[in-house]
Design a protein around this motif. Structure first.
Motif, mmCIF file in Angstrom:
data_model
loop_
_atom_site.group_PDB
_atom_site.id
_atom_site.type_symbol
_atom_site.label_atom_id
_atom_site.label_comp_id
_atom_site.label_asym_id
_atom_site.label_seq_id
_atom_site.Cartn_x
_atom_site.Cartn_y
_atom_site.Cartn_z
ATOM 1 N N ASP A 8 0.824 -0.701 0.065
ATOM 2 C CA ASP A 8 -0.271 0.412 -0.019
ATOM 3 C C ASP A 8 0.982 0.694 0.251
ATOM 4 O O ASP A 8 0.444 2.249 0.320
ATOM 5 C CB ASP A 8 -0.613 0.055 1.640
ATOM 6 N N PHE A 9 2.219 1.142 -0.537
ATOM 7 C CA PHE A 9 2.872 2.079 -0.494
ATOM 8 C C PHE A 9 3.078 2.165 -2.237
ATOM 9 O O PHE A 9 3.550 1.954 -3.034
ATOM 10 C CB PHE A 9 4.771 1.865 -0.334
ATOM 11 N N GLY A 106 7.041 9.479 -0.840
ATOM 12 C CA GLY A 106 6.272 8.299 -0.031
ATOM 13 C C GLY A 106 6.407 7.084 0.638
ATOM 14 O O GLY A 106 5.837 7.024 0.493
ATOM 15 N N ILE A 107 8.235 5.961 0.684
ATOM 16 C CA ILE A 107 7.980 5.109 0.425
ATOM 17 C C ILE A 107 9.864 5.162 1.715
ATOM 18 O O ILE A 107 10.400 5.403 1.527
ATOM 19 C CB ILE A 107 8.760 4.174 -0.448
ATOM 20 N N PRO A 108 8.594 5.086 3.227
ATOM 21 C CA PRO A 108 9.668 4.808 3.946
ATOM 22 C C PRO A 108 10.740 3.592 4.017
ATOM 23 O O PRO A 108 10.846 2.957 3.282
ATOM 24 C CB PRO A 108 9.000 4.382 5.553
ATOM 25 N N ASP A 109 12.276 3.962 4.473
ATOM 26 C CA ASP A 109 13.362 3.239 4.709
ATOM 27 C C ASP A 109 13.337 3.045 2.941
ATOM 28 O O ASP A 109 13.867 1.510 2.642
ATOM 29 C CB ASP A 109 13.354 1.958 5.452
ATOM 30 N N ARG B 188 20.220 -4.913 5.036
ATOM 31 C CA ARG B 188 18.811 -5.344 6.044
ATOM 32 C C ARG B 188 17.695 -5.306 5.700
ATOM 33 O O ARG B 188 17.540 -4.934 4.972
ATOM 34 C CB ARG B 188 19.535 -4.259 7.285
ATOM 35 N N TRP B 190 13.661 -4.134 5.050
ATOM 36 C CA TRP B 190 13.213 -3.037 4.750
ATOM 37 C C TRP B 190 12.699 -3.021 6.298
ATOM 38 O O TRP B 190 12.067 -3.845 6.773
ATOM 39 C CB TRP B 190 12.198 -3.229 3.491
ATOM 40 N N ALA B 191 12.288 -1.865 6.534
ATOM 41 C CA ALA B 191 11.879 -1.674 7.561
ATOM 42 C C ALA B 191 10.770 -0.176 7.597
ATOM 43 O O ALA B 191 11.163 0.720 7.948
ATOM 44 C CB ALA B 191 12.272 -1.403 9.428
ATOM 45 N N PRO B 192 9.550 -0.211 7.147
ATOM 46 C CA PRO B 192 8.958 0.443 6.478
ATOM 47 C C PRO B 192 7.773 1.461 7.758
ATOM 48 O O PRO B 192 7.816 2.253 8.106
ATOM 49 C CB PRO B 192 7.877 0.507 5.583
ATOM 50 N N ARG B 194 4.588 0.918 8.873
ATOM 51 C CA ARG B 194 3.760 1.691 9.116
ATOM 52 C C ARG B 194 2.312 1.371 9.542
ATOM 53 O O ARG B 194 2.600 0.016 10.062
ATOM 54 C CB ARG B 194 2.989 1.509 7.877
#
Lengths: 194, 194
Positions: A8-9, A106-109, B188, B190-192, B194
């Protein structure tokens, strides 16, 4: 039964750039739209179905070995560029300094998005993320030209925030403002238990 | 600074096979050596720099869309084939039933090796692992021909043990008995958050 899962990103394209084939340095020049073929971006320094291997893959290949080109595009994120800037004491990082092809928001990490993930644009054009990129010394040189003394701070500030390299899975176009969908491999972590 | 890390896992090739272009079913025929070009294995059903998209990627592409071919080879492991056989109550799984290209021995949890990992042979030929493969119904049909009634047990027995799909990063040869080195992305998870 698809092996890739839609997340959902969504990533909005906020900057596009290409590095001219006849380049003086690694800088990319801003673009409003990019055309993607299986060889990458047309008329671009990093384009090609294959490339001569570089120091980044020296544990696998003697320098200059012809290999498939999984480094056609360099993708970075607005959020991570802001973190790099903050750590360097600069107002902003110009993606051109990094030779970036696409800046997404909009996409974390973002740098750690799973390898083999796919980013797909509105017309179906799709990129395969090979893996994270590692900071090298070239951006430091460009930063130092515009902000003398700041260059040497780049490599450590950018570690883990340097974005990813990618290559074209389906041809098409991507434009400023486009929203990209993110698909990731639908599988658990490797557990070799050794 | 390489982004791929050499692991201490080595895979010995214990079986090789190709699926003829004019095929009647998905079965592969045993080979002693395979020749790898950027299009995959020469004269093989799954070869090609591109392929028409199939149901496995239907969330991304309408069926039949031309895309880069990341499914040139199917690689499975001896250890996981033995587990599938045990779960199905069979003595062994013939890799030909699965249309396999390579059977390797020596990498635990082989199906979940990280996407974008590389397998490299003695002459430098190298494969990019795209991601895990998902069991489909075709192997069940082949198993049922040789062991009537056993086919329907395949799909659940093979879940998480069906190996990986791969494509050619560097051209060359691979032969029975060769040892492949395994490189994995050095990053490492992925660590989003959310």
């Amino acid at each position: 039964m698809p092996a890739l899962k839609l997340t959902d990103f969504a990533a909005r394209i906020v900057w596009l750039g290409t590095v001219p084939e006849a380049r003086e340095n690694i800088r990319s020049a801003p673009r409003e739209v990019i055309e993607l073929s299986y060889a990458g971006m047309a008329g671009e320094m990093h384009s090609g179905l294959t490339r001569p291997s570089c120091v980044r893959v020296k544990t696998q290949y003697p320098n200059g070995t012809e290999i498939a080109n999984t480094r056609q595009l360099s993708i970075v994120s607005t959020e991570e560029l802001a973190e790099i800037a903050q750590r360097m004491g600069l107002d902003a990082i110009d993606p051109a300094w990094l030779g970036a092809s696409i800046v997404v928001e909009g996409i974390p990490d973002f740098t750690h998005v799973p390898p083999s993930a796919r980013l797909q644009g509105p017309d179906g054009a799709s990129l395969v993320i090979d893996m994270h990129n590692r900071p090298c010394l070239y951006p430091a040189r460009e930063i130092d030209k515009d902000h003398p003394g700041s260059g040497p701070k780049f490599k450590s500030a950018a570690r883990g925030r340097r974005g990813v390299t990618a290559w074209v899975e389906r041809e098409g176009h991507m434009a400023l403002g486009d929203t990209l969908r993110l698909f990731v491999p639908d599988q658990r972590a490797w557990a070799p238990k050794r």
